[in-house]
Motif scaffolding. Sequence first.
Motif, short mmCIF file in Angstrom:
data_model
loop_
_atom_site.label_atom_id
_atom_site.label_comp_id
_atom_site.label_asym_id
_atom_site.label_seq_id
_atom_site.Cartn_x
_atom_site.Cartn_y
_atom_site.Cartn_z
N GLN B 546 0.80 -1.36 -0.11
CA GLN B 546 -0.11 0.04 0.08
C GLN B 546 0.86 1.21 -0.02
O GLN B 546 0.56 2.25 -0.35
N CYS B 547 1.92 1.27 0.74
CA CYS B 547 2.92 2.27 0.88
C CYS B 547 3.62 2.52 -0.54
O CYS B 547 3.90 3.71 -0.86
N LEU B 548 3.58 1.76 -1.38
CA LEU B 548 4.07 1.93 -2.75
C LEU B 548 3.19 2.58 -3.74
O LEU B 548 3.43 3.52 -4.64
N LYS B 549 1.64 2.84 -3.37
CA LYS B 549 0.89 3.47 -3.98
C LYS B 549 0.64 4.84 -3.80
O LYS B 549 0.20 5.77 -4.38
N VAL B 550 1.60 5.53 -2.83
CA VAL B 550 1.73 7.00 -2.56
C VAL B 550 2.47 7.56 -3.82
O VAL B 550 2.63 8.84 -3.88
N GLY B 551 3.36 6.80 -4.40
CA GLY B 551 4.31 7.27 -5.50
C GLY B 551 5.26 8.16 -4.83
O GLY B 551 5.55 9.13 -5.47
N CYS B 552 5.91 7.68 -3.66
CA CYS B 552 7.00 8.70 -3.22
C CYS B 552 8.42 8.13 -3.70
O CYS B 552 8.46 6.70 -3.73
N PRO B 553 9.18 9.00 -4.29
CA PRO B 553 10.43 8.47 -4.82
C PRO B 553 11.36 7.98 -3.75
O PRO B 553 12.26 7.17 -4.09
N ALA B 554 11.19 7.94 -2.40
CA ALA B 554 11.88 7.31 -1.50
C ALA B 554 11.63 5.94 -1.03
O ALA B 554 12.23 5.20 -0.52
N VAL B 555 10.13 5.58 -1.50
CA VAL B 555 9.76 4.23 -1.18
C VAL B 555 9.95 3.35 -2.24
O VAL B 555 9.40 3.81 -3.27
N SER B 556 10.37 2.02 -2.08
CA SER B 556 10.38 1.12 -3.09
C SER B 556 10.23 -0.22 -2.35
O SER B 556 10.22 -0.38 -1.32
N PHE B 557 10.18 -1.24 -3.24
CA PHE B 557 10.11 -2.70 -2.85
C PHE B 557 11.33 -3.46 -3.16
O PHE B 557 11.76 -3.65 -4.13
N ARG B 558 12.00 -3.77 -2.05
CA ARG B 558 13.38 -4.50 -2.28
C ARG B 558 13.48 -5.51 -1.42
O ARG B 558 13.04 -5.41 -0.13
N ASP B 559 14.33 -6.67 -1.57
CA ASP B 559 14.56 -7.70 -0.81
C ASP B 559 13.29 -8.24 -0.42
O ASP B 559 13.30 -8.48 1.13
N ASN B 560 12.04 -8.16 -0.96
CA ASN B 560 10.88 -8.87 -0.42
C ASN B 560 10.19 -8.13 0.69
O ASN B 560 9.36 -8.51 1.43
N HIS B 561 10.54 -6.66 0.79
CA HIS B 561 9.74 -5.97 1.60
C HIS B 561 9.76 -4.51 1.25
O HIS B 561 10.65 -4.19 0.41
N SER B 562 9.00 -3.65 1.72
CA SER B 562 9.02 -2.34 1.42
C SER B 562 10.42 -1.51 2.06
O SER B 562 10.76 -2.19 3.25
N HIS B 563 10.84 -0.59 1.44
CA HIS B 563 11.92 -0.23 1.83
C HIS B 563 11.92 1.50 1.73
O HIS B 563 11.41 2.01 0.57
N ILE B 564 12.50 2.34 2.62
CA ILE B 564 12.66 3.62 2.41
C ILE B 564 13.96 4.23 2.36
O ILE B 564 14.77 3.79 3.18
N ASP B 565 14.47 4.84 1.31
CA ASP B 565 15.70 5.23 1.05
C ASP B 565 15.90 6.17 1.70
O ASP B 565 15.11 7.48 1.81
#
Lengths: 189, 587
Positions: B546-565
Amino acid sequence: MTTKSILLVGVGGQGAILTSKILAAGLISEGFDVKMSEIHGMSQRGGTVATQVKYGEKVFAPNIGLGEADFIVSFEKSEALRALPYLKSGGALVTDDHEIYSMPVASGVAEYPAGIIEELKRLAENVLVVPAGRIASGLGNVKVQNIVLLGALVKAMKLDQADWPALVARYVPPKVKDLNLKAFEAGRA
Amino acid sequence: MNKVMMSGDEAVARGALEAGCLVAAAYPGTPSTEILENMAQYKEINSRWASNEKVAMEIAGGASIGGVRALAAMKHVGLNVAADPLLTMAYIGALGGLVVVSADDPGCHSSQNEQDNRLYAPLGKLLMLEPSDSQECLDFTRLAFELSERFDIVALMRLTTRVCHSKGLVALSERVEVPPKPYVRNCAKNAMLPAPARLRHIEVEKQLAAIEEYANHCAINRIEWGQSKNVGVVASGVSYLHAREVFGDSVSYLKLGLTNPLPHRLIGTFCRSVDHIYVIEENEPYLETAVKALGFDCRGKDLLPVCGELDAGIVRRAFLPDPGPVLYKSDLVVPPRPPVLCAGCPHRGFFHQLGKKKKEVVACGDIGCYALGIQAPLEAVDTGVCMGGGFSVAIGMEAALKAAGDARKVFGMVGDSTFFHSGMTGLADAVHAQSNICLCVLDNSITAMTGHQENPGTQLDLMGNPASPLDIISIIKGLGVPENRITIIDPLNLEQTSAAIDQAIGAEGLSIIVAKRPCVLIKEVRRSLEGKKCRVDAEACKKCKQCLKVGCPAVSFRDNHSHIDQDACVGCEYCLQVCKFDAIARA
């Protein structure tokens, strides 16, 4: 001499424009006519950014067409691959192996391509990979990645007439001058 | 004096300084914005942002009627907004030199269309100059003021993105002071009622004829003989440079700097002297039509595209048999990298919540950062036409949906600067017509997309002087919206935003949402967020994305979980509110 063309590509916010400004200033100090072209506006918002520097005795057109760049400097490896058709036959490509996900990749709609560096090396003859992002982080701030790449480019192009450290010092904020100078030397080493 | 590196925009500003310009006005718009931004450093010129291009044109026009040299600058679509005063200023002429700069955008680098504003020059009876590079931007700006006064005509400087945003070495001169000419009441010239307008039109036509004579022998319209007269290239602006790059000295050129009125005699002389004529220009066949009208056969748009920007490679492939260099090509697909709303952008919260109501809402957008709400994954906006269109298009959309029995609620959106530009007029209509829509002002306290220019809502003006900021809420009330119809929200407060949108969907009649939170790139905002970050607890992440749906460039899905740069995150905490599993926390 014939006009030489350098294409700098990256992602909005990586400092490609500042890098091309310093590069242009250095080329002017080496006695060349220089033109520099940048596209900004929407590209500030995390999109692909391309700046173009051309130099020689007399430069006419400011922008670089497909197959016309003598050098490509890329701040992000997938952008290097995107820009590859702009490289002149036999031209040199300097790229960071850093990866930044675009929104389609980050949101899971598209996949970040695997094996980019190998593909670049397979296709082009002169590919230099500089882990500028990692070097910059090691120096304490990933933001000086652009100046590491500038150092690497200046070395690759054998541009040794200009007083590059002085130019770097002139263009970066005073607070981070020393860090940027270290970054430049790390790139040129 | 030493040469300095300047963009075309900087050089126009410098040219205006040197020409003794006293008043300059503009509305920001890429690629023209830097003209006034640079003008502001010259204290000799009274420079200001106007609330729209029409106002800018009228301020410059008023200054010219009043007897001083004045300039208005805008992007190409801005000239549409300014066209009303401009085309009548053309009849009034220029007591003080009057220069209007149009920055066109072939290739739509940052625009909604790629209209070729050269076509405005014959329509509007304007003298037109087309510089090719930064030095010409400076020289032609000075010349534009001189010619404007000499021929009592409005001068249009037509630039394109590559001219505006390319830098080259420019030789500078000193400013020449031009004392104001005394203003004397002269209604036959300055007040365009029908009777004087008819007479002024005759005068303007006479002046245009005189300018054409000048254009036939002026230094900026010149034949450059090359090694051969087999091919003759006709070109202006940046296209001339592309042609030079491709053909070098092997062909001859007719290099045109003054392109309205066109120097027909000079064009005839050139075309008769060469065996083959190539007309090289971007977008419309403006020069080509003129060459053909003189009875000459030429190559041009049969080989070159009308759409998009040119470069030397395109010209080479169009005109030379040599297919050009073999290009390096990879079969790997590089996903596109569209521009996105910044990490921490206040628009994100509003669009994320509005996008969730796609089935119940039709949303009319506008021009600015918030146009980025159109894209995935937000997909919250349906239309994008022009400045101010977010409000007015919504009025028409509601009428259409009503006629079709479509129950979806229409939302219209503008930003704060756009509200002042032309949103207020649409709101007046919506109030007056009792439209059943929700109009939203996404107020981030700055003109953001073009790089943070002041607007009537800000505390300072372009020159850095204190200004009287206008209050958007008071204006909305003043236009007749009752207080209980106005909801003010913080768009990064999920609960508030979602509730306001739900309430508006259910409401009958006009409702207003003002989403108020300053742009995250404003220095003070940055500072207030310093050190704030969010991070994902990988163990707690349920991979619901769901957090990927906000379209934030800091948020991505890596290593099978959400990730914040952590380099990109600014700690706005919007994604934290979206996560239902408390997997996101302050770092």
